[in-house]
Design a protein around this motif. Structure first.
Motif, mmCIF file in Angstrom:
data_model
loop_
_atom_site.group_PDB
_atom_site.id
_atom_site.type_symbol
_atom_site.label_atom_id
_atom_site.label_comp_id
_atom_site.label_asym_id
_atom_site.label_seq_id
_atom_site.Cartn_x
_atom_site.Cartn_y
_atom_site.Cartn_z
ATOM 1 N N SER A 52 6.516 22.323 19.770
ATOM 2 C CA SER A 52 7.106 21.403 18.833
ATOM 3 C C SER A 52 6.788 19.782 18.637
ATOM 4 O O SER A 52 6.871 19.118 17.623
ATOM 5 C CB SER A 52 8.869 21.012 19.263
ATOM 6 N N ALA A 96 12.794 26.769 18.286
ATOM 7 C CA ALA A 96 14.246 26.837 18.585
ATOM 8 C C ALA A 96 14.173 27.932 19.807
ATOM 9 O O ALA A 96 14.985 27.564 20.530
ATOM 10 C CB ALA A 96 15.045 27.488 17.622
ATOM 11 N N GLU A 97 13.381 28.916 19.802
ATOM 12 C CA GLU A 97 13.484 29.830 21.051
ATOM 13 C C GLU A 97 12.116 30.563 20.946
ATOM 14 O O GLU A 97 11.663 30.916 19.876
ATOM 15 C CB GLU A 97 14.633 30.650 20.594
ATOM 16 N N ASP A 99 12.577 26.101 13.594
ATOM 17 C CA ASP A 99 13.620 25.252 13.029
ATOM 18 C C ASP A 99 13.013 24.701 11.796
ATOM 19 O O ASP A 99 11.902 24.048 11.577
ATOM 20 C CB ASP A 99 14.094 23.930 13.637
ATOM 21 N N THR A 137 16.776 28.833 10.194
ATOM 22 C CA THR A 137 15.376 29.094 11.160
ATOM 23 C C THR A 137 14.844 30.397 10.573
ATOM 24 O O THR A 137 15.263 31.006 9.722
ATOM 25 C CB THR A 137 15.849 29.397 12.472
#
Length: 288
Positions: free
Chosen positions: A39, A47-48, A60, A66
């Motif tokens: 990030s 996000a994952e 994101d 997303t």
């Protein structure tokens, strides 16, 4: 060392960017694959992430939504690759004395966007190098527009093509610019908002050797189409189209001619190249 090349692989465009990093492969791998690290350098926060082949990586988008990619290769600490929509991003790490060699490739279809992609990835890889070195905050201060314009020429993205049709010929250019369409329109139209059907063609839309007739159709910052003349008679049309591109307006310019003007194709190709690159240079000079 920072090498950038534009290739064609299996009919698709591929950027290949090579970096020598002063960090061991394990540090680079961590920067590439840990969500909190990704990030800091990737265009979108993660996000994952399921770090396995076939796993999902969720980004994101910044607007409350997303979007997902699919991981296609995982071989720690050597290879990490994933597919984002139709694009394939691949990172390969090789240990070298004093650090790592990183080879990044981006495979995509929109070749005119290659210079914008490359200038954006240059910022990302500069930030990645800082993250691999342990930086909590990254600072990147590249002139991405200057790099874009240099790479357009190095990659040959400023060149047009000549097409033959049943009725004659077409000269076509597709050029990514780094200013929005309204600013490009202002330069071409001389600041005029009111370019309308039947009007004379504003001089900015024609290359210096062109003889033009009347505007046939126009919509501000979207398109303009007009006649061009050969020996004082209509011989075809010129059309500008603008749409959003990567980092600014995407300009598509076409000139159509009939079989009677076939001897003018090459000169038109040369003249429009100079005109479009002159426009890009003027936009670059006026930025900021």
């Amino acid at each position: 060392m920072k090498d950038i090349a534009l290739l064609t692989v299996d009919g698709r465009s591929q950027l290949r960017m090579e970096r020598r990093l002063a960090h061991p492969p394990e540090k680079v791998w961590s920067a590439l694959t840990e969500p909190s690290h990704i990030s800091k350098w990737y265009p979108f926060p993660v996000a994952e992430l399921e770090l396995k082949e076939g796993g999902k990586v969720s980004f994101d988008a910044g607007d409350g939504s997303t979007f997902e990619g699919i991981i296609t290769e995982v071989d720690p600490p050597k290879v990490f690759a994933f597919r984002e929509e139709d694009d394939l991003l691949r990172f390969e790490i090789t240990p070298v004395d004093g650090g790592s060699q990183l080879v990044f490739s981006h495979t995509f279809d929109d070749r005119p966007a290659a210079a914008s992609n490359a200038s954006g990835w240059t910022d990302c890889l500069d930030a990645l190098e800082q993250v691999a070195g342990g930086a909590d905050q990254v600072e990147v201060d590249n002139d991405s527009v200057a790099l874009h314009e240099r790479l357009v020429k190095e990659f040959g993205l400023d060149e047009g093509v000549v097409l033959t049709t049943g009725d004659g010929w077409i000269v076509r250019f597709e050029r990514q610019l780094r200013e929005p369409a309204d600013k490009v329109w202002a330069v071409l139209s001389g600041g005029s908002d009111g370019v309308s059907e039947g009007d004379p063609v504003p001089s900015g839309f024609a290359h210096p050797g062109a003889s033009t007739g009347k505007v046939l159709s126009a919509a501000k910052a979207e398109h303009v189409e007009f006649e061009w003349l050969n020996d004082g008679k209509p011989a075809g049309t010129v059309r500008y189209e603008f749409r959003p591109g990567n980092g600014g307006a995407r300009l598509t310019l076409t000139q159509q001619g009939d079989t009677g003007s076939a001897d003018l194709r090459d000169s038109a190709l040369h003249a429009w190249h100079g005109h479009i690159e002159g426009l890009a240079a003027e936009l670059f000079k006026a930025r900021g």
